[in-house]
Design an enzyme around this catalytic site. Structure first.
Site, short mmCIF file in Angstrom:
data_model
loop_
_atom_site.label_atom_id
_atom_site.label_comp_id
_atom_site.label_asym_id
_atom_site.label_seq_id
_atom_site.Cartn_x
_atom_site.Cartn_y
_atom_site.Cartn_z
N HIS A 28 0.80 -1.23 0.00
CA HIS A 28 0.00 0.00 0.00
C HIS A 28 0.84 1.29 0.00
CE1 HIS A 28 0.20 -0.22 4.41
NE2 HIS A 28 -0.74 -1.14 4.51
N HIS A 82 -4.94 -9.86 13.92
CA HIS A 82 -5.02 -8.63 13.10
C HIS A 82 -5.77 -9.00 11.82
CE1 HIS A 82 -4.13 -4.99 11.10
NE2 HIS A 82 -2.92 -5.26 10.65
N GLU A 84 -6.09 -7.24 8.94
CA GLU A 84 -5.66 -6.79 7.61
C GLU A 84 -5.43 -8.03 6.73
OE1 GLU A 84 -2.47 -3.85 7.42
OE2 GLU A 84 -3.04 -3.37 5.36
N ASP A 86 -3.37 -9.21 4.68
CA ASP A 86 -2.14 -10.00 4.58
C ASP A 86 -2.10 -11.09 5.66
OD1 ASP A 86 -1.98 -7.66 6.17
OD2 ASP A 86 0.20 -7.62 6.12
N HIS A 148 -1.56 -2.45 14.18
CA HIS A 148 -1.54 -1.42 13.19
C HIS A 148 -2.92 -0.88 12.87
CE1 HIS A 148 -1.39 -1.24 8.50
NE2 HIS A 148 -1.15 -0.05 8.94
N ASP A 167 1.67 -7.15 13.63
CA ASP A 167 2.55 -6.26 12.85
C ASP A 167 3.71 -5.67 13.67
OD1 ASP A 167 1.25 -6.54 10.45
OD2 ASP A 167 0.16 -4.65 10.55
N TYR A 195 10.26 -0.23 8.12
CA TYR A 195 8.91 -0.73 8.39
C TYR A 195 8.21 0.18 9.41
CZ TYR A 195 5.22 -4.00 9.74
OH TYR A 195 4.01 -4.58 10.01
N HIS A 228 5.41 -10.39 10.39
CA HIS A 228 6.28 -10.18 9.21
C HIS A 228 7.73 -10.29 9.66
CE1 HIS A 228 3.02 -8.54 6.74
NE2 HIS A 228 2.71 -7.72 7.71
FE1 FEO Z 1 -1.40 -4.37 9.16
FE2 FEO Z 1 0.69 -6.87 8.18
O1 FEO Z 1 -0.90 -5.92 8.30
#
Ligand code: FEO
Length: 403
Positions: A28, A82, A84, A86, A148, A167, A195, A228
């Site tokens: 994004h 989370h 989101e 991903d 996040h 995250d 990041y 991640h």
């Molecule tokens: Fe906020 Fe890795 O997603």
């Protein structure tokens, strides 16, 4: 045929069963030149539990890694730390495939997952401090709102003193090394800071609160497993201190000069300002938006004390490259900056006023008079640019000394 993917053992009870995205280059708007990972974790408790899932196209990779440890249909619970995509992209398909007894998420997570996938009543809320007994071990849920998204939460596994941090403490870095202690510290610091700057920066006040809350909880943490990048199992103080530093954004004697140029006039001004800053002992990062990605700019701004921006006037406005980076920076809300604006123009000359106005919206304190020049700067204008640089340097050095 042997499957190419296997789980990676994190502890006697926990396996990494995520996916490696070697080719992603844009997250994004944040450029990810070194790819990423979507981490999911299998807790092999009496009640087998999956912590988070992966981006939808990577479901088969995750399933293969799970199958290397256990039949996926034996998973009793899924925790969505989370929502989101991903981390939740393949959650509906996983629910349909393995039919877990229960899926848990934070109250906001339940709402968000419903809005994302439009499925009814299949996810159960867990609130801050609530626990889930897995038979021979226990999970504790901790709200981590805005790190996040508003739904974000951490999950703590008591038996292994392991914090699943979604995250937080992550980085976009595709590697086959699963642990931070297998990766050079300079790589971890650069990727972690990039990041943080591109994802976490606007929520820095909350980061400091959550770090304080975790410390006050008295929970012992031996391992931090983010969603991640690598898992932290040694010297956790190092990454925790970096998070405190990045979240505090104390200004250092560093100035970031960001500009775009049409016919090199604004570039000459940027060079003059930078030379003056450096001559006063300020570290300078000079970035041309004709060549630089916005993600690199915010990485450099993370530990800076001054942001000086330049653009020529184009169609009564600033150059689109500058509009791009200024919009991005404004959204990421860096704090504790002083700054100034400069630029060239052919006839109407609105760019400097536009830039100053954006700096003010960003709450950057204008600490030197801006410099605008019609067409090409002569030595008098370049002298004014020098003065701008020296004024900013003087103010910045006062502030960094007082810190
Ligand atoms: Fe906020 Fe890795 O997603």
């Amino acid at each position: 045929m042997k499957d190419i993917y296997a789980a990676v053992k994190v502890t006697d009870n926990v396996y990494w069963v995520g996916a490696i995205d070697w080719t992603i280059r844009d997250f994004h708007g944040y450029t990810t030149p070194h790819g990423s990972t979507y981490n999911a974790y299998l807790v092999m408790a009496d009640d087998i539990t999956l912590i988070d899932t992966v981006k939808a196209p990577f479901m088969d990779e995750m399933l293969s890694r799970i199958k290397s440890v256990v039949d996926p249909s034996k998973i009793k619970y899924i925790i969505s730390n989370h929502s989101e995509m991903d981390h939740s992209g393949c959650l509906p398909a996983m629910i349909d495939l393995i039919k877990p007894q229960t899926v848990f998420a934070s109250p906001v997570g339940v709402k968000t997952l419903k809005e994302l996938f439009h499925r009814e009543n299949e996810i159960i809320e867990v609130v801050d401090g609530e626990t889930l007994n897995l038979g021979n071990m226990e999970l504790t849920f901790m709200e981590a709102r805005m790190i996040h998204w508003p739904d974000s939460m951490f999950t703590y596994l008591d038996k292994d003193e392991l914090l699943f941090s979604q995250d937080a403490f992550g980085m976009h870095l595709a590697t086959l090394e699963r642990f931070a202690d297998e990766i050079p510290a300079a790589t971890l610091e650069y990727e972690g800071a990039t990041y943080y700057a591109n994802i976490v920066l606007p929520y820095s006040p909350i980061v400091l609160k959550v770090l304080g809350k975790v410390a006050a909880s008295g929970l012992k943490i031996k391992i931090i497993a983010p969603d991640h990048g690598p898992i932290w199992r040694k010297d956790l103080g190092w990454i925790l201190e970096l998070y405190k530093k990045w979240a505090s954004q104390k200004p250092t004697a560093k100035a970031v000069v960001v500009y775009a140029t049409m016919w090199h006039s604004t570039e000459k001004m940027a060079r003059a300002i930078s030379e003056a800053l450096a001559s006063e002992g300020v570290k300078v990062k000079l970035l041309s938006m004709n060549e630089t990605h916005r993600s690199e700019v915010v990485y450099e701004v993370l530990d800076a004390g001054a942001l000086i921006v330049g653009s020529p006037t184009l169609n009564n406005n600033i150059l689109p490259q500058m509009a791009d980076v200024m919009t991005y920076l404004k959204g990421l809300r860096p704090v504790n900056l002083i700054g100034a604006a400069f630029g060239s123009y052919g006839w109407s000359g609105e760019s400097v006023k536009h830039l100053e106005s954006i700096l003010k919206e960003m709450k950057v304190e204008i600490a030197a008079e801006s410099v605008a020049v019609k067409n090409v700067p002569d030595s008098g204008v370049l002298e004014k640019c020098h003065e701008l640089g020296k004024t900013i340097a003087s103010e910045l050095l006062k502030r960094t000394v007082s810190n």
